[in-house]
Design an enzyme around this catalytic site. Structure first.
Site, PDB file in Angstrom:
ATOM      1  CD  GLU A 159      23.155  -0.986  -9.067  1.00  0.00           C
ATOM      2  OE1 GLU A 159      23.134  -2.560  -8.631  1.00  0.00           O
ATOM      3  OE2 GLU A 159      23.786  -0.665  -9.357  1.00  0.00           O
ATOM      4  CG  HIS A 215      25.608  -4.213  -6.721  1.00  0.00           C
ATOM      5  ND1 HIS A 215      24.598  -4.561  -8.113  1.00  0.00           N
ATOM      6  CD2 HIS A 215      26.143  -5.417  -6.149  1.00  0.00           C
ATOM      7  CE1 HIS A 215      24.877  -5.723  -8.116  1.00  0.00           C
ATOM      8  NE2 HIS A 215      25.687  -6.759  -7.842  1.00  0.00           N
ATOM      9  CB  ILE A 231      -1.085  -0.152   0.774  1.00  0.00           C
ATOM     10  CG1 ILE A 231      -2.818   1.335   0.706  1.00  0.00           C
ATOM     11  CG2 ILE A 231       0.022   0.105   2.422  1.00  0.00           C
ATOM     12  CD1 ILE A 231      -2.815   1.085   1.827  1.00  0.00           C
ATOM     13  N   GLY A 232       1.937   1.232  -0.086  1.00  0.00           N
ATOM     14  CA  GLY A 232       3.100   1.753   0.321  1.00  0.00           C
ATOM     15  C   GLY A 232       3.645   2.642   0.782  1.00  0.00           C
ATOM     16  CB  CYS A 243      27.309  -8.174 -10.306  1.00  0.00           C
ATOM     17  SG  CYS A 243      27.537  -9.084  -8.723  1.00  0.00           S
ATOM     18  CG  ASP A 264      10.286  -1.028   1.542  1.00  0.00           C
ATOM     19  OD1 ASP A 264       9.808  -0.014  -0.043  1.00  0.00           O
ATOM     20  OD2 ASP A 264       9.351  -1.652   1.947  1.00  0.00           O
ATOM     21  CB  THR A 289     -15.503   4.923   5.932  1.00  0.00           C
ATOM     22  OG1 THR A 289     -16.159   4.760   6.430  1.00  0.00           O
ATOM     23  CG2 THR A 289     -14.406   6.142   4.786  1.00  0.00           C
ATOM     24  NE  ARG A 312      -5.284  13.791  -4.485  1.00  0.00           N
ATOM     25  CZ  ARG A 312      -5.516  14.474  -4.100  1.00  0.00           C
ATOM     26  NH1 ARG A 312      -5.726  15.413  -5.854  1.00  0.00           N
ATOM     27  NH2 ARG A 312      -5.786  15.607  -3.327  1.00  0.00           N
ATOM     28  CE  LYS A 334     -18.829   6.709   7.888  1.00  0.00           C
ATOM     29  NZ  LYS A 334     -19.462   6.371   6.319  1.00  0.00           N
TER      30      LYS A 334
END
Length: 534
Positions: free
Chosen positions: A510, A508, A15-16, A381, A71, A189, A240, A224
């Site tokens: 990156e 690596h 869900i983030g 790599c 993450d 909701t 959003r 609510k």
């Protein structure tokens, strides 16, 4: 006193939560606070190091050699900090440590249970992550969703933390999905209400809700949710969908999320200065050029397997005022006959890492195409190792040359197992991992990319290395070893100097790229690709 922020998720996974946690971390850091962040993963693997990329996405490596959840890449890129091994904790890691102590008799004959032994171990990891970084604030994200059976010990540990350190030092943030039903024309909701009810049933009352939504949320909906979930209405924060992830910290700041957090935790910190971040986002939204990069990989069906590679390319694109048009090329599909068809429209080619034999011949043909047609190429790599194999086969005429990993019986083991890896049988956590120095060859493309530094420190994850028995033959043919370990034993970077950009690194790069501070080797590659497109 360290402040503790716990981020949980409900309704659905993915869900983030990680982006919300990372964005909050950035806002608090820009208030002058020292922030660290960690991820709790409830799976039983010790770490993701031996998990399939199709299961888990990329494995992110920290400076101290921990193999962690992707993450952590978001955390480091957003907050611009370097995390450590305490920043990723799994069920497997906790249980293995507790069981090891039990075998040593450290529990003095006690019955070892989830409470208190597992929960105590979890709380110790939270506190250790904070103490080893001397942080003012630690943000802990719990993977999965509330209600998952495997998450229960983690949530219990979070509940206990409030009593351990005091309610004024703990904040619970719950992220949920607010679905919009087009047929009914309204947001629902109930899923959020039930998720919070589940969380409260476990003894945790959230202090803030972050609701993921596709549409703007009316104040009535927020009121609510506040009423039914027992939070202040201003603490119902909307997250959003956005065009670019780096917009999210600004969107959260616009809703005073960081101020609400500071007020709750009694943190006296100045307003976050997001001027530089805002300028970066504005630039990202208005890039004037587009550069096509072909990524030749074996896991292209799941882009998360190359998440840090993709982000590093984007960062270097930002620095060059260009958007990156990424062309995903399955290495299994590339042959000597179709390489031009698959790669001919690319301004640059990147060949990232991987393990195992599948797709390696296709990668070799992609590297060959780049070399023979002078297309800018960056190998990472395994991509570096196959760059050496390709040169051996098609320039040095070493028929059947290969990596010992891929073909143990090869007559020409261009890539061989590292000496200190020969007797290691376990797969997990045994690679050459973490930050190591690389000495650069003056005048090389690699040295120029790194502003003529003598030594750079970069993160590694490999078990095999270039076989030095062949080094003189390669050098005689114009192959440049432009980066080596300080003792000259391990080859770190190779290149062909006469090409526009034909460079490959064992490490690596990156993993150390940031949106406002791109990694130098990637930037040199993207710059060369732009020139190639003109």
């Amino acid at each position: 006193m360290t402040k503790y922020i716990f981020v949980t998720g409900g309704v659905v996974s993915s869900i983030g939560k990680g982006i919300v946690a990372a964005s909050l971390g950035r806002l608090l850091k820009n208030r002058g606070l020292k922030v660290t962040i960690q991820k709790f993963d409830p799976y039983i693997n010790i770490d993701p190091g031996t998990m399939s990329p199709y299961q888990h996405g990329e494995v992110y490596v920290t400076d101290d050699g921990a193999e962690t959840d992707l993450d952590l890449g978001h955390y480091e890129r957003f907050i611009d900090i370097n995390l450590n091994k305490y920043s990723n904790v799994t069920t497997g890691k906790i249980y293995s440590e507790v069981l090891r102590k039990e075998r040593k008799g450290e529990y003095l004959g006690a019955t070892v249970q989830v409470i208190p032994h597992i929960t105590d171990a979890l709380k110790e990891k939270i506190k250790r992550a904070a103490s080893t970084t001397d942080s003012d604030v630690i943000i802990t994200e719990v993977g999965g969703t509330v209600g998952d059976i495997e998450s229960l010990p983690f949530l219990e540990a979070l509940r206990q933390m409030k009593a351990d350190v005091g309610s004024e030092n703990v904040m619970y943030i719950h992220t949920t999905l607010l679905p919009y039903l087009k047929a009914a024309g309204e947001m629902k909701t109930k899923p959020t209400q039930h998720s919070v009810k589940e969380l409260r049933g476990l003894g945790i009352q959230p202090n803030m809700l972050v609701i993921r939504t596709e549409e703007p949320v009316e104040q009535g909906i927020k009121n609510k949710l506040a009423q039914f979930c027992d939070v202040n209405s201003e603490a119902v924060i909307e997250s959003r969908d956005v065009e670019h992830l780096y917009q999210i910290p600004l969107n959260l700041q616009a809703q005073s999320m960081d101020q609400i957090v500071c007020d709750h935790l009694k943190l006296n910190a100045p307003q976050a200065d997001m001027t530089e971040w805002s300028a970066m986002v504005d630039k990202v939204m208005n890039l004037r050029k587009t550069t096509k990069i072909a990524l030749v990989g074996k896991y292209v069906e799941l882009p998360d397997a190359y998440l840090s590679v993709v982000e590093a390319l984007k960062h270097s694109g930002y620095a060059n005022d260009t958007a990156i048009d990424l062309k995903w090329v399955n290495a299994n599909d590339v042959t000597v006959d179709n390489a031009a068809d698959l790669l001919g429209d690319a301004d640059g080619i990147i060949v990232p890492g991987g393990f195992g034999q599948r797709g390696t011949e296709g990668k070799i043909q992609a590297i060959r195409y780049a070399r023979e047609n002078d297309v800018p190429m960056l190998g990472i790599c395994l991509g570096m190792q196959l760059t050496c194999v390709e040169f051996a086969r098609h320039v040095l005429n070493m028929e059947g040359a290969n990596s010992f990993e891929l073909e143990p019986s090869t007559k020409y083991p261009i890539i061989d197992i590292m000496r200190d890896q020969i007797d290691i049988e376990d797969m997990g956590g045994t690679l050459r991992l973490g930050l190591y120095p690389c000495k650069l060859k003056p005048g090389s493309k690699a040295a120029m990319a790194y502003n003529n530094q003598e030594v750079v420190q970069r993160r590694h994850r490999h078990r095999y290395e270039f076989n030095n028995k062949f080094r003189s033959e390669f050098e005689a043919a114009g192959f440049v070893f432009s980066g080596v370990s300080p003792d000259n034993r391990l080859v770190e970077i190779v290149e062909l100097k006469e090409k526009k950009f034909f460079v490959a690194a064992q490490y690596h790069p990156e993993l150390q790229s940031r949106p406002n501070r791109p990694e130098e080797l990637y930037t040199a590659f993207v710059t060369a690709a732009i020139k190639n497109s003109n």
